[in-house]
Design an enzyme around this catalytic site. Structure first.
Site, mmCIF file in Angstrom:
data_model
loop_
_atom_site.group_PDB
_atom_site.id
_atom_site.type_symbol
_atom_site.label_atom_id
_atom_site.label_comp_id
_atom_site.label_asym_id
_atom_site.label_seq_id
_atom_site.Cartn_x
_atom_site.Cartn_y
_atom_site.Cartn_z
ATOM 1 N N SER A 197 85.474 -29.407 117.389
ATOM 2 C CA SER A 197 86.208 -29.079 118.606
ATOM 3 C C SER A 197 87.693 -29.400 118.444
ATOM 4 O O SER A 197 88.340 -28.863 117.553
ATOM 5 C CB SER A 197 85.583 -29.820 119.798
ATOM 6 O OG SER A 197 86.087 -29.325 121.019
ATOM 7 N N ASP A 298 81.310 -18.925 121.163
ATOM 8 C CA ASP A 298 81.464 -20.349 121.435
ATOM 9 C C ASP A 298 81.358 -20.625 122.936
ATOM 10 O O ASP A 298 82.095 -20.058 123.753
ATOM 11 C CB ASP A 298 82.827 -20.819 120.910
ATOM 12 C CG ASP A 298 83.007 -22.311 121.028
ATOM 13 O OD1 ASP A 298 83.355 -22.770 122.138
ATOM 14 O OD2 ASP A 298 82.801 -23.023 120.030
ATOM 15 N N HIS A 377 78.558 -25.096 120.991
ATOM 16 C CA HIS A 377 79.830 -25.707 120.608
ATOM 17 C C HIS A 377 79.505 -26.958 119.799
ATOM 18 O O HIS A 377 78.702 -27.788 120.214
ATOM 19 C CB HIS A 377 80.644 -26.067 121.856
ATOM 20 C CG HIS A 377 82.051 -26.489 121.566
ATOM 21 N ND1 HIS A 377 82.985 -25.631 121.029
ATOM 22 C CD2 HIS A 377 82.694 -27.678 121.736
ATOM 23 C CE1 HIS A 377 84.147 -26.269 120.892
ATOM 24 N NE2 HIS A 377 83.978 -27.513 121.301
#
Length: 429
Positions: A197, A298, A377
């Site tokens: 991330s 995503d 994610h």
């Protein structure tokens, strides 16, 4: 350097194939610390080390507390000089009041960090799941600056009754220097930098810089950014929410000095150097051999970029994810998406692939990618590391083949969703 006393922090990492409930976006994006006492059998147990504070570099978290990292040494002599440097995620704070709120959380302060955490994915000690890296030295760089380790502001910033410090790039430098002086990184031979991330974005933005800090003994250095290829794009309603948020981060935290000088030189004449805080621009100038692991669908981007709404100025809210009219149900549960909504998300995924394909870096020898279709994610930081496949090749195998020069320039691309069965084109998700 001091080892932190036990302060357990028990919560879950984001590794679901369905989107998490979107609260403030930094929570949705966070790769949370998992304390070893909260689970049964563990594959890796990394201990927390905080940097001495104050330190000459002024490297501190948002709230002024000491930054740090989690570390577990290599488990075999054969890999005592091999390293995985994994950068934690956790979104960004988009303006001063947002950062003030963040400074009271584990994403802006080290006060309540756990004394240890369990490694997963490329930090797993399970050699059946993580055969190449399972015996390496493991480092998990904790995240507490709110700008992907890019900020560098000398003077503290006052927000209400709080004092904030935008010093992320100094933190990154101080952590690497401490690993060099205290943990044995000074004799490293092979080093993989990765992250999830916001940590994946850190890898795009700063891999070349981290590589420049490593000793001459390093024979192999590579970058594996995970879930960090955040697109500079407007929302489904045509609103520049995320571009506006990140452009303010660029200026607020004085990130220009830490980002690619080549990128900023190329874009500076049009006044767009702020775009260099985006992966799609930084990637074009990345020199470090890289292997991208990302979802083309995503879940965080779908909610917090593509279907987000702006928040009022001077708000402590960290974005407004999934708030675009009529989209909340779909982005939080893709099985409820209409055929039209699934088509729209597929267009977003195609935009990502098109953007990657337009970059010479993507096609350069030594660079690869595993771009899957799972609505998720940071999926790779968990059991999916050894489960998700494209064309019969598992994610971890694809990375291993790149790292071991078996297939160093292979690019695995996603299948396209069936509008009537979103997230169903890859059964290994």
């Amino acid at each position: 350097l001091r080892k932190q006393a036990s302060v357990p922090l028990c919560t879950s990492a984001l590794s679901s194939t369905t989107a998490p409930v979107m609260k403030p976006s930094f929570v949705a994006a966070a790769l949370f610390l998992v304390c070893a006492s909260c689970v049964g059998a563990v594959s890796a147990n990394l201990d927390l080390f905080l940097l001495n504070s104050p330190n000459p570099a002024g490297a501190v978290c948002l709230d002024g507390t000491a930054p740090g990292y989690y570390f577990e040494p290599a488990t075999s002599d054969a890999h005592k000089n091999d390293w995985v440097l994994f950068v934690a995620g956790g979104g960004w704070c988009y303006e001063e009041w947002d950062c003030a709120a963040r400074a009271n959380t584990t994403l802006g302060s080290s006060t309540n960090w756990g004394s240890s955490l369990v490694g997963n994915g490329p930090l797993s000690r399970d050699c059946s799941l993580n055969p190449t890296f399972c015996e390496y030295n493991f480092v998990y760089i904790a995240y507490c600056d709110g700008a992907s380790f890019s900020g560098n502001v000398d003077a503290p910033v006052s927000v209400g009754s709080q004092t904030l410090y935008f010093r992320g790039h100094r933190v990154l430098t101080a952590v690497v220097n401490d690993l060099l002086s205290s943990r044995g990184l000074s004799t490293a031979a092979r080093v993989l930098m990765s992250g999830c991330s916001a940590g994946g974005l850190t890898t795009f933005l700063h891999a070349d810089y981290v590589g420049s800090l490593l000793p001459p003994s390093v024979q192999q250095f590579g970058a594996m950014p995970g879930s960090g290829y955040f697109l500079l794009t407007d929302t489904v309603e045509g609103k520049p929410v995320y571009p506006n948020e990140m452009s303010y981060v660029y200026s607020m935290q004085n990130t220009s000095g830490s980002l690619s000088s080549e990128c900023q030189s190329a874009l500076g004449h049009t006044g767009e150097s702020w775009k260099c805080i985006f992966a799609q621009y930084a990637y074009k100038y990345l020199k470090t051999p890289s292997f991208i692991v990302n979802s083309a669908y995503d879940s965080w981007q779908a909610s917090c970029i593509f279907t987000s709404e702006p928040v009022p100025q001077n708000s402590t809210a960290n974005g407004s994810c999934g708030s675009a009219s009529g989209w909340s149900s779909c982005v939080h549960n893709v099985t409820s998406c209409s055929a039209s909504e699934a088509d729209t998300l597929t267009k977003y995924s195609k935009d990502m692939i098109s953007d990657l394909n337009s970059s010479g870096t993507f096609h350069a020898w030594g660079n690869g990618a595993f771009i899957h279709s799972c609505y998720s994610h940071c999926l790779f930081y968990g059991s999916a590391w050894g489960r998700v496949e494209i064309a019969g090749v598992k994610m971890n195998t694809a990375v291993d083949q790149w790292w071991n020069n078996v297939d160093s320039s292979k690019r695995y691309l996603p299948c396209e969703w069936d509008p009537d069965q979103p997230n169903g084109c890859n059964p290994t998700c």
